[in-house]
Scaffold this active site. Structure first.
Site, mmCIF file in Angstrom:
data_model
loop_
_atom_site.group_PDB
_atom_site.id
_atom_site.type_symbol
_atom_site.label_atom_id
_atom_site.label_comp_id
_atom_site.label_asym_id
_atom_site.label_seq_id
_atom_site.Cartn_x
_atom_site.Cartn_y
_atom_site.Cartn_z
ATOM 1 C CB THR A 15 -38.224 -24.941 1.328
ATOM 2 O OG1 THR A 15 -37.277 -23.871 1.319
ATOM 3 C CG2 THR A 15 -38.456 -25.425 2.744
ATOM 4 C CG MET A 93 -25.143 -24.565 3.659
ATOM 5 S SD MET A 93 -25.384 -22.789 3.586
ATOM 6 C CE MET A 93 -26.626 -22.617 4.826
ATOM 7 C CG HIS A 112 -27.575 -14.603 -2.047
ATOM 8 N ND1 HIS A 112 -26.816 -15.243 -1.089
ATOM 9 C CD2 HIS A 112 -27.715 -13.319 -1.626
ATOM 10 C CE1 HIS A 112 -26.498 -14.382 -0.143
ATOM 11 N NE2 HIS A 112 -27.027 -13.203 -0.439
ATOM 12 C CB ALA A 182 -38.378 -13.640 -3.590
ATOM 13 C CD GLU A 183 -34.801 -18.020 -0.718
ATOM 14 O OE1 GLU A 183 -34.313 -19.157 -0.851
ATOM 15 O OE2 GLU A 183 -34.714 -17.391 0.347
HETATM 16 C C1 GRF Z 1 -32.377 -20.458 1.110
HETATM 17 O O1 GRF Z 1 -32.654 -19.306 1.821
HETATM 18 C C2 GRF Z 1 -31.465 -20.168 -0.054
HETATM 19 O O2 GRF Z 1 -31.684 -18.912 -0.615
HETATM 20 C C3 GRF Z 1 -30.125 -20.204 0.606
HETATM 21 O O3 GRF Z 1 -30.210 -21.250 1.545
HETATM 22 C C4 GRF Z 1 -31.569 -21.449 1.929
HETATM 23 C C5 GRF Z 1 -31.915 -22.890 1.651
HETATM 24 O O4 GRF Z 1 -33.175 -23.265 2.098
HETATM 25 N N1 GRF Z 1 -29.080 -20.289 -0.374
HETATM 26 P P1 GRF Z 1 -33.818 -24.657 1.637
HETATM 27 O O5 GRF Z 1 -32.839 -25.768 2.011
HETATM 28 O O6 GRF Z 1 -34.067 -24.600 0.162
HETATM 29 O O7 GRF Z 1 -35.090 -24.780 2.411
#
Ligand code: GRF
Length: 206
Positions: A15, A93, A112, A182-183
């Site tokens: 996402t 990851m 993060h 936020a993200e």
């Molecule tokens: C997000 O919460 C990011 O902050 C963390 O891993 C998650 C990844 O989600 N590092 P996506 O694959 O971008 O949906």
């Protein structure tokens, strides 16, 4: 106009990658262009998102490469042969070694899902971050974009955004709110900021 070539490293749903793709389509990400998406998990949905947007994809796993060192060597070769200027870790990851992070100093950023220095570092990933925030009882959490160095979640902070914890939150509802509020906002903003800086700072080019 010259643009910084961006590689986005993913392992999951993507996402945050989607937020970058959307920002590029809208023109708010304009100093850089997403040139490559690399997944270390075969079949990650992020790869579908990249393909749909016409972006080159690559799957590289540690198992295929024989070791972490082999994985990093292959990844570095893939990035450098494509003249990638900025690497964005978006739900990637895998902890990268100091020699890898050193090679891309000030050219690699990570998102993060907490306000660093809370709930970060080794072992704090995915839902665990939100579980820890709820267990502690904080009323405000958020997300952080930072440069990547050899310390997990330890590089210089670029942007942060706070998000409220609401009564009755579960790790899942909190995760979703942190992403939405936020993200998905600060990651494209930081990608633009760093791309613009790298464009102005030509000695950092590959
Ligand atoms: C997000 O919460 C990011 O902050 C963390 O891993 C998650 C990844 O989600 N590092 P996506 O694959 O971008 O949906």
């Amino acid at each position: 106009m010259n643009k910084i070539r961006i590689a986005v490293l993913v392992s999951g749903g993507g996402t945050n990658l989607q937020a970058l793709i959307d920002a590029q389509a809208k023109g708010s990400l304009q100093s850089g262009e997403i040139a490559l998406v690399v997944s270390n998990k075969p079949g990650a949905y992020a790869l579908e998102r990249a393909k749909r947007a016409g972006i080159e994809t690559l799957t590289l796993t540690r198992t295929d490469c024989g070791s972490q060192e082999g994985f990093e060597t292959a990844l570095m070769e893939a990035l450098d042969s494509r003249k990638i200027g900025l690497i964005v870790l978006a739900g990637f990851m895998s902890i990268l070694s100091a020699s890898f992070t050193g090679h891309y100093e000030n050219r690699m950023i990570n998102i993060h899902p907490s306000l660093i220095p809370s709930f970060c570092g080794k072992g704090y990933y995915g839902l665990r971050v939100h579980e820890a925030a709820l267990a502690y009882g904080v009323k405000v959490t958020g997300a952080t974009v930072h440069y990547v160095n050899e310390v997990p979640d330890g590089g210089k902070i670029l942007l942060q955004k706070a998000v409220s914890v609401e009564p009755g939150d579960t790790p899942e509802t909190l995760q979703r709110r942190v992403m939405e509020q936020a993200e998905w906002r600060i990651l494209p903003e930081a990608a633009e900021m760093v791309s613009a800086k790298l464009l102005n700072d030509k000695e950092n080019w590959i």
